[in-house]
Write an enzyme that holds these catalytic residues in place. Structure first.
Site, PDB file in Angstrom:
ATOM      1  N   GLY A  47       0.828  -1.192   0.000  1.00 32.65           N
ATOM      2  CA  GLY A  47       0.000   0.000   0.000  1.00 32.65           C
ATOM      3  C   GLY A  47       0.868   1.248   0.000  1.00 32.65           C
ATOM      4  O   GLY A  47       2.035   1.197   0.414  1.00 32.65           O
ATOM      5  N   GLN A  52       3.457   9.849   1.098  1.00 33.97           N
ATOM      6  CA  GLN A  52       4.698   9.074   0.993  1.00 33.97           C
ATOM      7  C   GLN A  52       5.460   9.363  -0.298  1.00 33.97           C
ATOM      8  O   GLN A  52       6.609   8.960  -0.440  1.00 33.97           O
ATOM      9  CB  GLN A  52       4.396   7.575   1.077  1.00 33.97           C
ATOM     10  CG  GLN A  52       3.898   7.150   2.448  1.00 33.97           C
ATOM     11  CD  GLN A  52       3.659   5.663   2.479  1.00 33.97           C
ATOM     12  OE1 GLN A  52       2.601   5.195   2.083  1.00 33.97           O
ATOM     13  NE2 GLN A  52       4.644   4.906   2.926  1.00 33.97           N
ATOM     14  N   CYS A  89       6.385  -0.236   7.029  1.00 35.48           N
ATOM     15  CA  CYS A  89       5.998   0.906   6.204  1.00 35.48           C
ATOM     16  C   CYS A  89       7.126   1.229   5.237  1.00 35.48           C
ATOM     17  O   CYS A  89       8.290   1.241   5.638  1.00 35.48           O
ATOM     18  CB  CYS A  89       5.717   2.108   7.106  1.00 35.48           C
ATOM     19  SG  CYS A  89       5.245   3.598   6.217  1.00 35.48           S
ATOM     20  N   LEU A  90       6.776   1.500   3.986  1.00 33.29           N
ATOM     21  CA  LEU A  90       7.798   1.831   2.977  1.00 33.29           C
ATOM     22  C   LEU A  90       8.593   3.074   3.368  1.00 33.29           C
ATOM     23  O   LEU A  90       9.740   3.227   2.955  1.00 33.29           O
ATOM     24  CB  LEU A  90       7.141   2.057   1.610  1.00 33.29           C
ATOM     25  CG  LEU A  90       6.552   0.812   0.940  1.00 33.29           C
ATOM     26  CD1 LEU A  90       5.833   1.202  -0.338  1.00 33.29           C
ATOM     27  CD2 LEU A  90       7.627  -0.223   0.656  1.00 33.29           C
ATOM     28  N   HIS A 131      -3.860   1.564   7.873  1.00 33.64           N
ATOM     29  CA  HIS A 131      -2.490   2.091   7.807  1.00 33.64           C
ATOM     30  C   HIS A 131      -2.395   3.230   6.787  1.00 33.64           C
ATOM     31  O   HIS A 131      -1.833   4.286   7.086  1.00 33.64           O
ATOM     32  CB  HIS A 131      -1.542   0.932   7.437  1.00 33.64           C
ATOM     33  CG  HIS A 131      -0.106   1.315   7.306  1.00 33.64           C
ATOM     34  ND1 HIS A 131       0.881   0.812   8.134  1.00 33.64           N
ATOM     35  CD2 HIS A 131       0.528   2.146   6.433  1.00 33.64           C
ATOM     36  CE1 HIS A 131       2.052   1.325   7.777  1.00 33.64           C
ATOM     37  NE2 HIS A 131       1.873   2.134   6.745  1.00 33.64           N
ATOM     38  N   GLU A 132      -2.962   3.009   5.594  1.00 31.27           N
ATOM     39  CA  GLU A 132      -2.847   4.028   4.537  1.00 31.27           C
ATOM     40  C   GLU A 132      -3.698   5.259   4.853  1.00 31.27           C
ATOM     41  O   GLU A 132      -3.280   6.391   4.598  1.00 31.27           O
ATOM     42  CB  GLU A 132      -3.230   3.440   3.170  1.00 31.27           C
ATOM     43  CG  GLU A 132      -2.390   2.250   2.718  1.00 31.27           C
ATOM     44  CD  GLU A 132      -0.891   2.449   2.849  1.00 31.27           C
ATOM     45  OE1 GLU A 132      -0.410   3.594   2.771  1.00 31.27           O
ATOM     46  OE2 GLU A 132      -0.192   1.435   3.068  1.00 31.27           O
ATOM     47  N   HIS A 135      -1.984   7.550   7.201  1.00 29.91           N
ATOM     48  CA  HIS A 135      -0.978   8.416   6.562  1.00 29.91           C
ATOM     49  C   HIS A 135      -1.586   9.755   6.158  1.00 29.91           C
ATOM     50  O   HIS A 135      -0.904  10.783   6.173  1.00 29.91           O
ATOM     51  CB  HIS A 135      -0.413   7.755   5.298  1.00 29.91           C
ATOM     52  CG  HIS A 135       0.775   6.870   5.534  1.00 29.91           C
ATOM     53  ND1 HIS A 135       1.954   7.326   6.071  1.00 29.91           N
ATOM     54  CD2 HIS A 135       0.970   5.550   5.280  1.00 29.91           C
ATOM     55  CE1 HIS A 135       2.817   6.318   6.143  1.00 29.91           C
ATOM     56  NE2 HIS A 135       2.250   5.228   5.672  1.00 29.91           N
TER      57      HIS A 135
HETATM   58 ZN    ZN Z   1       3.078   3.367   5.602  1.00 23.65          ZN
END
Ligand code: ZN
Length: 150
Positions: A47, A52, A89-90, A131-132, A135
């Site tokens: 995701g 991000q 998380c990326l 999670h997304e 953000h």
């Molecule tokens: Zn993340």
């Protein structure tokens, strides 16, 4: 295919609140495609949220292995139960932790054509949606971690 540059922990943009998208136009569709390309270009990204890639708009993309989901202005309108999950998380490479998430969520959003959609996700999809969407509020999973995993 266009890759966007990822923002990492320490970048102020990850802590800011994203703005509602007023019109879903070609520019937004291009951005969603670029976000998907950027996500697929990572090793295990499931995701990605617009902050991000440095953009404060309420856009997320998710692929849990069952096809690409692109959501504009996603909002959790219902949540049920609890589950303990493990997340990464990326934007925070090589950090993993346990936390609690709802077991099931219902999300209201617009699709890439600007049409209203309601989707329900449980298990890993519920975790990823939460999670997304977090953000978009400047919330990172590390804010919620109860135990880090080494
Ligand atoms: Zn993340």
């Amino acid at each position: 295919m266009a890759l966007r540059q990822l923002s990492f922990l320490g970048d102020e943009i990850l802590r800011k609140k994203s703005k509602v998208v007023d019109v879903v136009d070609d520019k937004i569709r291009q951005l969603l495609d670029d976000m998907a390309d950027t996500m697929y270009n990572t090793k295990n990204g499931a995701g990605l949220a617009a902050p991000q890639v440095g953009i404060l708009k309420r856009l997320i993309v998710i692929d849990m292995g069952q096809g690409l989901i692109k959501l504009v202005n996603p909002k959790i309108i219902k949540q049920e139960g609890n589950q303990e999950v493990i997340e990464g998380c990326l934007s925070i490479p090589n950090v993993w932790g346990k936390l609690m998430r709802p077991a099931k969520v219902t999300v209201q959003a617009l699709n890439e054509n600007g049409e209203e959609v309601i989707m329900t996700g449980s298990g890993d999809l519920a975790k990823c949606l939460c999670h997304e969407i977090d953000h978009l509020e400047g919330i990172l999973f590390t804010d919620l971690v109860t135990q880090y995993i080494r």
